[in-house]
Scaffold this motif. Structure first.
Motif, mmCIF file in Angstrom:
data_model
loop_
_atom_site.group_PDB
_atom_site.id
_atom_site.type_symbol
_atom_site.label_atom_id
_atom_site.label_comp_id
_atom_site.label_asym_id
_atom_site.label_seq_id
_atom_site.Cartn_x
_atom_site.Cartn_y
_atom_site.Cartn_z
ATOM 1 N N GLN A 190 73.181 41.623 27.475
ATOM 2 C CA GLN A 190 74.132 41.371 28.567
ATOM 3 C C GLN A 190 75.233 42.430 28.478
ATOM 4 O O GLN A 190 75.699 42.735 27.386
ATOM 5 N N VAL A 191 75.635 42.947 29.610
ATOM 6 C CA VAL A 191 76.831 43.797 29.653
ATOM 7 C C VAL A 191 77.877 43.064 30.467
ATOM 8 O O VAL A 191 77.625 42.631 31.589
ATOM 9 N N GLY A 192 79.058 42.901 29.872
ATOM 10 C CA GLY A 192 80.148 42.262 30.603
ATOM 11 C C GLY A 192 79.949 40.778 30.815
ATOM 12 O O GLY A 192 80.443 40.228 31.797
ATOM 13 N N ALA A 193 79.261 40.139 29.914
ATOM 14 C CA ALA A 193 79.026 38.683 29.981
ATOM 15 C C ALA A 193 78.295 38.293 31.272
ATOM 16 O O ALA A 193 77.796 39.140 31.990
ATOM 17 N N TYR A 194 78.233 37.015 31.544
ATOM 18 C CA TYR A 194 77.434 36.530 32.678
ATOM 19 C C TYR A 194 78.072 36.932 34.001
ATOM 20 O O TYR A 194 79.186 36.525 34.288
ATOM 21 N N GLY A 195 77.358 37.670 34.804
ATOM 22 C CA GLY A 195 77.891 38.015 36.113
ATOM 23 C C GLY A 195 79.134 38.860 36.027
ATOM 24 O O GLY A 195 79.785 39.101 37.030
ATOM 25 N N SER A 196 79.478 39.265 34.809
ATOM 26 C CA SER A 196 80.441 40.319 34.545
ATOM 27 C C SER A 196 81.894 40.090 34.925
ATOM 28 O O SER A 196 82.504 40.950 35.532
ATOM 29 N N PRO A 197 82.520 38.946 34.587
ATOM 30 C CA PRO A 197 83.965 38.865 34.797
ATOM 31 C C PRO A 197 84.693 40.042 34.136
ATOM 32 O O PRO A 197 85.690 40.528 34.655
ATOM 33 N N GLN A 198 84.135 40.535 32.993
ATOM 34 C CA GLN A 198 84.804 41.652 32.310
ATOM 35 C C GLN A 198 84.715 42.960 33.092
ATOM 36 O O GLN A 198 85.467 43.882 32.836
ATOM 37 N N LEU A 199 83.736 43.042 34.012
ATOM 38 C CA LEU A 199 83.564 44.287 34.766
ATOM 39 C C LEU A 199 84.325 44.256 36.087
ATOM 40 O O LEU A 199 84.373 45.249 36.797
ATOM 41 N N SER A 200 84.913 43.120 36.417
ATOM 42 C CA SER A 200 85.509 42.961 37.738
ATOM 43 C C SER A 200 86.972 43.400 37.727
ATOM 44 O O SER A 200 87.689 43.179 36.765
ATOM 45 N N LYS A 201 87.354 43.998 38.834
ATOM 46 C CA LYS A 201 88.740 44.449 38.960
ATOM 47 C C LYS A 201 89.362 43.833 40.214
ATOM 48 O O LYS A 201 88.656 43.317 41.077
ATOM 49 N N ASP A 219 82.787 39.954 40.199
ATOM 50 C CA ASP A 219 82.318 40.718 41.347
ATOM 51 C C ASP A 219 80.856 41.037 41.055
ATOM 52 O O ASP A 219 80.560 41.705 40.054
ATOM 53 N N PRO A 220 79.933 40.570 41.852
ATOM 54 C CA PRO A 220 78.514 40.778 41.506
ATOM 55 C C PRO A 220 78.082 42.240 41.534
ATOM 56 O O PRO A 220 77.116 42.593 40.861
ATOM 57 N N ARG A 221 78.792 43.100 42.278
ATOM 58 C CA ARG A 221 78.292 44.488 42.438
ATOM 59 C C ARG A 221 78.234 45.260 41.119
ATOM 60 O O ARG A 221 77.200 45.841 40.798
ATOM 61 N N PRO A 222 79.321 45.318 40.338
ATOM 62 C CA PRO A 222 79.210 46.043 39.056
ATOM 63 C C PRO A 222 78.147 45.452 38.147
ATOM 64 O O PRO A 222 77.439 46.189 37.428
ATOM 65 N N TYR A 223 77.983 44.122 38.187
ATOM 66 C CA TYR A 223 76.963 43.467 37.369
ATOM 67 C C TYR A 223 75.569 43.917 37.795
ATOM 68 O O TYR A 223 74.727 44.283 36.954
ATOM 69 N N LEU A 224 75.328 43.915 39.114
ATOM 70 C CA LEU A 224 74.000 44.282 39.615
ATOM 71 C C LEU A 224 73.696 45.753 39.353
ATOM 72 O O LEU A 224 72.539 46.139 39.198
ATOM 73 N N LYS A 225 74.740 46.577 39.282
ATOM 74 C CA LYS A 225 74.557 47.997 39.048
ATOM 75 C C LYS A 225 74.243 48.286 37.578
ATOM 76 O O LYS A 225 73.360 49.079 37.256
ATOM 77 N N ILE A 226 74.958 47.605 36.694
ATOM 78 C CA ILE A 226 74.820 47.982 35.274
ATOM 79 C C ILE A 226 73.637 47.298 34.577
ATOM 80 O O ILE A 226 73.115 47.820 33.590
ATOM 81 N N THR A 227 73.181 46.171 35.095
ATOM 82 C CA THR A 227 72.138 45.438 34.356
ATOM 83 C C THR A 227 70.818 46.227 34.257
ATOM 84 O O THR A 227 70.267 46.348 33.150
ATOM 85 N N PRO A 228 70.296 46.826 35.344
ATOM 86 C CA PRO A 228 69.087 47.649 35.162
ATOM 87 C C PRO A 228 69.343 48.843 34.241
ATOM 88 O O PRO A 228 68.465 49.237 33.472
ATOM 89 N N ASN A 259 66.172 40.929 44.015
ATOM 90 C CA ASN A 259 66.172 42.389 43.876
ATOM 91 C C ASN A 259 66.339 42.819 42.421
ATOM 92 O O ASN A 259 65.696 43.767 41.965
ATOM 93 N N LEU A 260 67.198 42.115 41.691
ATOM 94 C CA LEU A 260 67.425 42.456 40.282
ATOM 95 C C LEU A 260 66.141 42.248 39.468
ATOM 96 O O LEU A 260 65.767 43.103 38.650
#
Ligand code: MG
Length: 441
Positions: A190-201, A219-228, A259-260
Motif C-alpha cells: 500500500q502507498v499512502g494507506a487505504y485510498g491515500s489520505p496521506q497523499l491528499s492535499k 482524494d482518489p486520484r493520487p491513489y489511483l495513479k500511484i497504486t499501479p 479500472n484499477l
C-alpha cells in the motif's frame, strides 16, 4: 437382490470366528451404547473486556457444571464492544444457562433466532464468542486441539501475508525488503494507506469549517495513479518470487475500482481486496467480465445474503470474512465448505482487532480446510501474550498453534483487568472528499 439382516451378519461372523480366532474377539464394547453420563451444563456466559495492545478486545467465557472446565471465544467488535457485552451478559447468559454445552449447533441455531431479528454485527459477535467458547470446551473434553475436531491438518502450518507500506515508492520498497527479511513470501503493498489520505492535499472542507478538524480527507486520484506504479516498482525490484496483495478498502467509485483491477492484472497480484463496499457487490459481475485479476472480498460482511451469491456464482476467488462478524467458527466452517465446491479459497480477516482466541480460531480452521488460501499475519505484544498465554506464534511467515486441547489459548483475568479500554469510544473516523462528502469504507 439378496439382502443381509443384522442377524445374518452376526451369524456369518460366528462362522468366521470358528475358522479364524481373530474374529472371535469380544466386539460388544464397540456396539454397546455410550455410557449415559449427565450432560455438561452451561452455568454462566459472560464478556471479558481488555486492551493489552490498546485495542478493545472482547472475549466470551462460558463456564460449565464441571468445576474448572470453561471455554473462551472471540466477540471483538472494536468499534462497538459495549453493546456486544450487553448482548452477552444480559441476553445470551440467561438464554444459555442450563443448556447442554455439547450441543454447539443447536445452541447456535436457537440463540441466532432468539433475538428474532438477526445478522447484525453486534449480535453476530456475541454469538461468535459463545460459539467459539463451546468449541474450546468440546476440544478440552476430547483432549484434542480444535483443528483435530475439524478433521485434522491439511498443512503443517498456516501461510501468512504481512503488510508493507510507505508514503512513497522508496519507503514502500524498504518496507517490502523488511517484511521479506522476516520470511514472508506474501506481502500486501500500500502507498499512502487505504485510498491515500496521506497523499491528499487541500481539504477544502476543513478551511470552510465543515465537519471536525480530526476528520480525515482522501482524494482518489493520487491513489489511483500511484497504486499501479507501486506494483510495477515492487515487481521490478523483487522479481516474481513474492506474491503481491493489495487492499482497495472499498473507498473508490466502482468504475475506478474496475479500472484499477484491470491495470494491475499484468503484475500478477495474488489478490485485490474489497474493491466495492458491501452495498455495491452487484458490480462484481462487471468486474469479472473485464479482467482475470484474483479478487478477495468480505471483511465487512455480516449476512449470508452477502457471501452466498458471490461464492456460488464464482465472482470472487477468496472469501475474506471476519469470523466473529459472521457469527463464529460454526458459520465460517460452513462458508469454507460452500466455497470449496466453487474453488474459492479462504483469507479470513486477521487484523489487530481480533483477540488471540479469535486468531487461534482462524488458524485452527486454516489448518483443517482443503481450500485454505492465505491468512493475515499477526504480531502480539508481550503484554498480549501475558494476558493470553498460548497465543498463536509466527515463524518464517507461518502461523503455528500449540497442541493444547481446545484453542490452546487461555486468559489471565486478573492481568486482563490491568488493561482497560482506552478512554475514547473508538469510532471508525469519518473520511471525506475535498468538499466534505462522507466516503463509505
Ligand atoms: Mg481489508
Amino acid at each position: 437382490m439378496k439382502t443381509f439382516s443384522l442377524g445374518a451378519t452376526a451369524g456369518a461372523l460366528g462362522c468366521l470366528a470358528k475358522l479364524n480366532p481373530l474374529f472371535a474377539q469380544d466386539n460388544t464394547a464397540a456396539t454397546k451404547p455410550a455410557k449415559n453420563s449427565a450432560p455438561l451444563k452451561i452455568t454462566k456466559v459472560r464478556a471479558i473486556l481488555t486492551a493489552p495492545q490498546n485495542i478493545r478486545l472482547l472475549v466470551v467465557k462460558v463456564e460449565t457444571s464441571e468445576p474448572g472446565l470453561y471455554g473462551l471465544g472471540c466477540g471483538t467488535f472494536q468499534q462497538r464492544p459495549l453493546p456486544v457485552k450487553t448482548a452477552v451478559d444480559e441476553y445470551l447468559d440467561p438464554f444459555c444457562r442450563g443448556r447442554d454445552a455439547d450441543n454447539i449447533e443447536d445452541i447456535w441455531q436457537t440463540a441466532y433466532t432468539s433475538s428474532y431479528w438477526r445478522n447484525g454485527p453486534v449480535l453476530n459477535n456475541a454469538l461468535s464468542g459463545l460459539d467459539q467458547a463451546l468449541w474450546d470446551i468440546k476440544g478440552k473434553r476430547a483432549g484434542l486441539p480444535v483443528y483435530q475436531l475439524l478433521g485434522g491438518k491439511c498443512r503443517f502450518a498456516v501461510d501468512c501475508y504481512s503488510h508493507a507500506s510507505g508514503r512513497d515508492l522508496q519507503q514502500l520498497e524498504d518496507s517490502v525488503a523488511r517484511i521479506q527479511g522476516q520470511g514472508f513470501r506474501h506481502i500486501r503493498i500500500q502507498v499512502g494507506a487505504y485510498g491515500s489520505p496521506q497523499l491528499s492535499k487541500d481539504p477544502h472542507f476543513k478551511e470552510a469549517g465543515f465537519g471536525l478538524p480530526s476528520d480525515s480527507h482522501m482524494d482518489p486520484r493520487p491513489y489511483l495513479k500511484i497504486t499501479p506504479k507501486a506494483f510495477e516498482h515492487v515487481r521490478n525490484k523483487f522479481g516474481d518470487e513474492i506474491e503481491l496483495l493489495h487492499d482497495i478498502h472499498e473507498r473508490i467509485e466502482p468504475m475506478d475500482a474496475i479500472n484499477l483491477c484491470k491495470e494491475v492484472e499484468k503484475y500478477r497480484p495474488f489478490f485485490m481486496e474489497d474493491p466495492f463496499s458491501p452495498e455495491q457487490i452487484g458490480y462484481f459481475k462487471q468486474l469479472r467480465q473485464q479482467c482475470a485479476t484474483p479478487l478477495a472480498m468480505g471483511e465487512l460482511f455480516n449476512s449470508p445474503h452477502e457471501w452466498v451469491g458471490l461464492i456460488s456464482e464464482r465472482l470472487i476467488d477468496f472469501i475474506r470474512v471476519h469470523i466473529s462478524q459472521v457469527g463464529g467458527l460454526s458459520v465460517a466452517r460452513k462458508i469454507a465448505t460452500l466455497a470449496e465446491w466453487f474453488q474459492v479459497r479462504s483469507a479470513w480477516h486477521g487484523p489487530g482487532d481480533v483477540s488471540p482466541v479469535g486468531h487461534a480460531a482462524n488458524a485452527h480452521l486454516d489448518l483443517a480446510i482443503p481450500n485454505f488460501g492465505i491468512q493475515e499475519a499477526v504480531r502480539f505484544t508481550q503484554a498480549t501474550q501475558d494476558v493470553f498465554p498460548g497465543c498463536p506464534a509466527m515463524k518464517n511467515g507461518y502461523m503455528h498453534v500449540n497442541e493444547a486441547p481446545g484453542w490452546g489459548v487461555d486468559l489471565n483475568e486478573e492481568l486482563a483487568k490491568k488493561f482497560p479500554y482506552p478512554a475514547d469510544p473508538g469510532y471508525w473516523r469519518p473520511v471525506r472528499r475535498k468538499d466534505g462528502t462522507s466516503i463509505r469504507p
